[in-house]
Design a protein around this motif. Structure first.
Motif, PDB file in Angstrom:
ATOM      1  N   THR A  62     -92.628  58.277   0.948  1.00  0.00           N
ATOM      2  CA  THR A  62     -92.353  57.419   2.132  1.00  0.00           C
ATOM      3  C   THR A  62     -91.530  56.299   2.131  1.00  0.00           C
ATOM      4  O   THR A  62     -91.231  55.818   1.133  1.00  0.00           O
ATOM      5  N   SER A  74     -94.899  59.641   6.032  1.00  0.00           N
ATOM      6  CA  SER A  74     -95.494  60.814   4.981  1.00  0.00           C
ATOM      7  C   SER A  74     -96.725  61.533   5.390  1.00  0.00           C
ATOM      8  O   SER A  74     -97.278  62.542   5.063  1.00  0.00           O
ATOM      9  N   TYR A 117     -96.740  55.006  -3.332  1.00  0.00           N
ATOM     10  CA  TYR A 117     -96.515  53.722  -4.023  1.00  0.00           C
ATOM     11  C   TYR A 117     -95.679  53.728  -5.137  1.00  0.00           C
ATOM     12  O   TYR A 117     -95.560  52.808  -6.065  1.00  0.00           O
ATOM     13  N   SER A 119     -91.896  54.089   4.157  1.00  0.00           N
ATOM     14  CA  SER A 119     -92.563  52.936   4.737  1.00  0.00           C
ATOM     15  C   SER A 119     -92.963  51.756   4.089  1.00  0.00           C
ATOM     16  O   SER A 119     -92.858  50.511   4.384  1.00  0.00           O
ATOM     17  N   LYS A 120     -93.189  51.954   2.517  1.00  0.00           N
ATOM     18  CA  LYS A 120     -93.551  50.697   2.050  1.00  0.00           C
ATOM     19  C   LYS A 120     -92.254  50.113   1.127  1.00  0.00           C
ATOM     20  O   LYS A 120     -91.982  49.155   1.156  1.00  0.00           O
ATOM     21  N   ASP A 131     -99.683  62.306  -3.689  1.00  0.00           N
ATOM     22  CA  ASP A 131     -99.217  61.513  -2.845  1.00  0.00           C
ATOM     23  C   ASP A 131     -98.857  60.071  -3.627  1.00  0.00           C
ATOM     24  O   ASP A 131     -99.385  59.286  -4.007  1.00  0.00           O
TER      25      ASP A 131
HETATM   26  C1  LIG Z   1     -99.155  54.292   3.533  1.00  0.00           C
HETATM   27  C2  LIG Z   1     -99.591  55.511   3.043  1.00  0.00           C
HETATM   28  C3  LIG Z   1     -99.143  56.840   3.351  1.00  0.00           C
HETATM   29  C4  LIG Z   1     -98.376  57.191   4.469  1.00  0.00           C
HETATM   30  O1  LIG Z   1     -97.548  56.425   5.087  1.00  0.00           O
HETATM   31  P1  LIG Z   1     -96.295  56.667   6.198  1.00  0.00           P
HETATM   32  O2  LIG Z   1     -96.244  55.605   6.930  1.00  0.00           O
HETATM   33  O3  LIG Z   1     -97.130  57.980   7.363  1.00  0.00           O
HETATM   34  O4  LIG Z   1     -95.345  57.349   5.402  1.00  0.00           O
HETATM   35  C5  LIG Z   1     -99.692  57.887   2.578  1.00  0.00           C
HETATM   36  N1  LIG Z   1    -100.511  57.818   1.800  1.00  0.00           N
HETATM   37  C6  LIG Z   1    -101.013  56.630   1.270  1.00  0.00           C
HETATM   38  C7  LIG Z   1    -101.858  56.570   0.102  1.00  0.00           C
HETATM   39  C8  LIG Z   1    -100.437  55.299   1.830  1.00  0.00           C
HETATM   40  O5  LIG Z   1    -100.975  54.378   1.571  1.00  0.00           O
END
Ligand SMILES: *Cc1c(COP(=O)(O)O)cnc(C)c1O
Length: 367
Positions: free
Chosen positions: A213, A86, A190, A215-216, A187
């Motif tokens: 995302t 993201s 989370y 990712s988390k 954004d």
């Molecule tokens: C981790 C994070 C993202 C982006 O993570 P990607 O691994 O690039 O998807 C974006 N915004 C916040 C606040 C984050 O903590």
């Protein structure tokens, strides 16, 4: 640095990602990754993946995944853009909606909280965008009133990072409504850890851009998949930039696995519930030890000790094989951001902190 770099990037300070140390085995509570593997369906999809197909470029429009994400979030595929993490959504948005080269004018083109994800400021530097920050309160909360009628584009993570504190959806809506002539980027990196998403509001407001995302919450930080959800006008703008900058930047393996992940949402929901339980457990334990711990709606907590410096806690934990994230920045120097891992990992953290507190003799006052 070479002598060839342009003036514009000479003094530019690059984003610093969380440390990836390998001098020993660490418990990594510093990058908000998931302690759980991806769903068994994702692992199966990887086994089934036809590696021969790697000779073809991936679908530049990520059509199949886009459709599936649209289905899950009850929007149309035209409301979705799939990206390489993201951070790419943020990158494209900062390019698409903020005029370049206005850094010397006093009017900022984008505003965000002073305590927030560092990447926004980095992107402003990268793209030559003028910005201003709006201070969060003493309790680290965002006052929605401060973000009304800003006359600029607005970026707010909800929940915010690294504080973990979330804003009510009704307040988010007020912010969107009072900035109708500007883009409001929420954004939601989370959001899956237990807060209400603003996605349904995209049907009402064409200035709302949401990034999420894998990712988390979907244990896929290494796979690099993120997405934007917004009115189709905003999505078309972002797509234009993506197709010009890096048209094939979500690779075919990640696309296939990201689709498989959506077939097992219950698995990820269960993991998010476990994270929430472990978060409550950790927060309570830390508070019993005397830490001040901000209320969190994420997979991390932001905590400070009344006597021991944040940097010292970070160093002492590192010596004990535990990595957390310390930001050497005004207002938050006393804190550490601690990702929530498994119960066993959190017990190791709690033990280590108890040990550090026991050894500590007050030498320096906390700022
Ligand atoms: C981790 C994070 C993202 C982006 O993570 P990607 O691994 O690039 O998807 C974006 N915004 C916040 C606040 C984050 O903590």
């Amino acid at each position: 640095m070479s002598r060839y770099i342009t003036d514009r990037y000479k003094d530019f300070k690059a984003y610093e990602a969380g440390e990836q140390l390998d001098d020993r085995e660490y418990i990594r509570l510093n990058t908000n990754e998931s302690p759980f593997p991806p769903s068994p369906k994702v692992i199966q999809a990887l086994k089934d993946f036809d590696a021969g197909g790697m000779r073809f470029y991936p679908d530049p429009f990520c059509t199949s995944l886009r459709r599936k994400i649209a289905g899950k979030y009850d929007v149309s595929p035209e409301n979705v853009l799939v990206t390489n993490g993201s951070d790419d959504v943020l990158d494209y948005a900062f390019m698409a909606f903020n005029p370049i080269g206005t850094a010397k004018e006093d009017r900022p083109t984008v505003v965000f909280p002073d305590i927030t994800y560092n990447f926004y400021e980095i992107l402003c530097g990268l793209h030559g965008v003028s910005f201003s920050t709006i201070p969060v309160g003493g309790d680290m909360t965002i006052d929605p009133e401060d973000f009304m009628d800003t006359g600029a584009n607005v970026v707010i993570p909800n929940p915010n990072a690294p504080t973990g504190i979330a804003l009510q959806l009704s307040d988010i809506e007020k912010i969107i409504r009072s900035n109708r002539d500007h883009v409001v980027l929420i954004d939601e990196a989370y959001i899956d850890f237990g807060w209400e998403s603003a996605v349904p509001l995209i049907k009402k407001y064409d200035n709302l851009l949401i990034s999420q995302t894998y990712s988390k919450s979907r244990s896929f930080a290494g796979g690099r998949v993120g997405f934007a959800i917004a009115d189709k006008g905003l999505i078309a703008d972002l797509l234009k930039i993506q197709q010009s900058e890096s048209p094939y930047n979500v690779n075919s393996i990640s696309l296939a696995l990201a689709e498989a992940a959506l077939d097992d949402e219950e698995y990820y929901a269960a993991n998010c519930r476990t994270i929430r339980e472990n978060r409550r457990y950790t927060r309570n334990a830390l508070m019993e030890m005397g830490f001040r711990v901000l209320p969190s709606s994420t997979n991390f907590v932001f905590a400070r000790h009344p006597d021991i410096r944040g940097a010292d806690i970070y160093e002492e934990l590192k010596k004990r094989g535990i990595l957390v994230r310390h930001f050497d920045r005004d207002r938050i120097r006393a804190y550490n951001r601690i990702s929530i891992g498994t119960k066993e990992q959190m017990d190791r953290l709690i033990e280590a902190l108890a040990d550090i507190i026991k050894e500590y003799e007050p030498k320096t006052e906390n700022e």
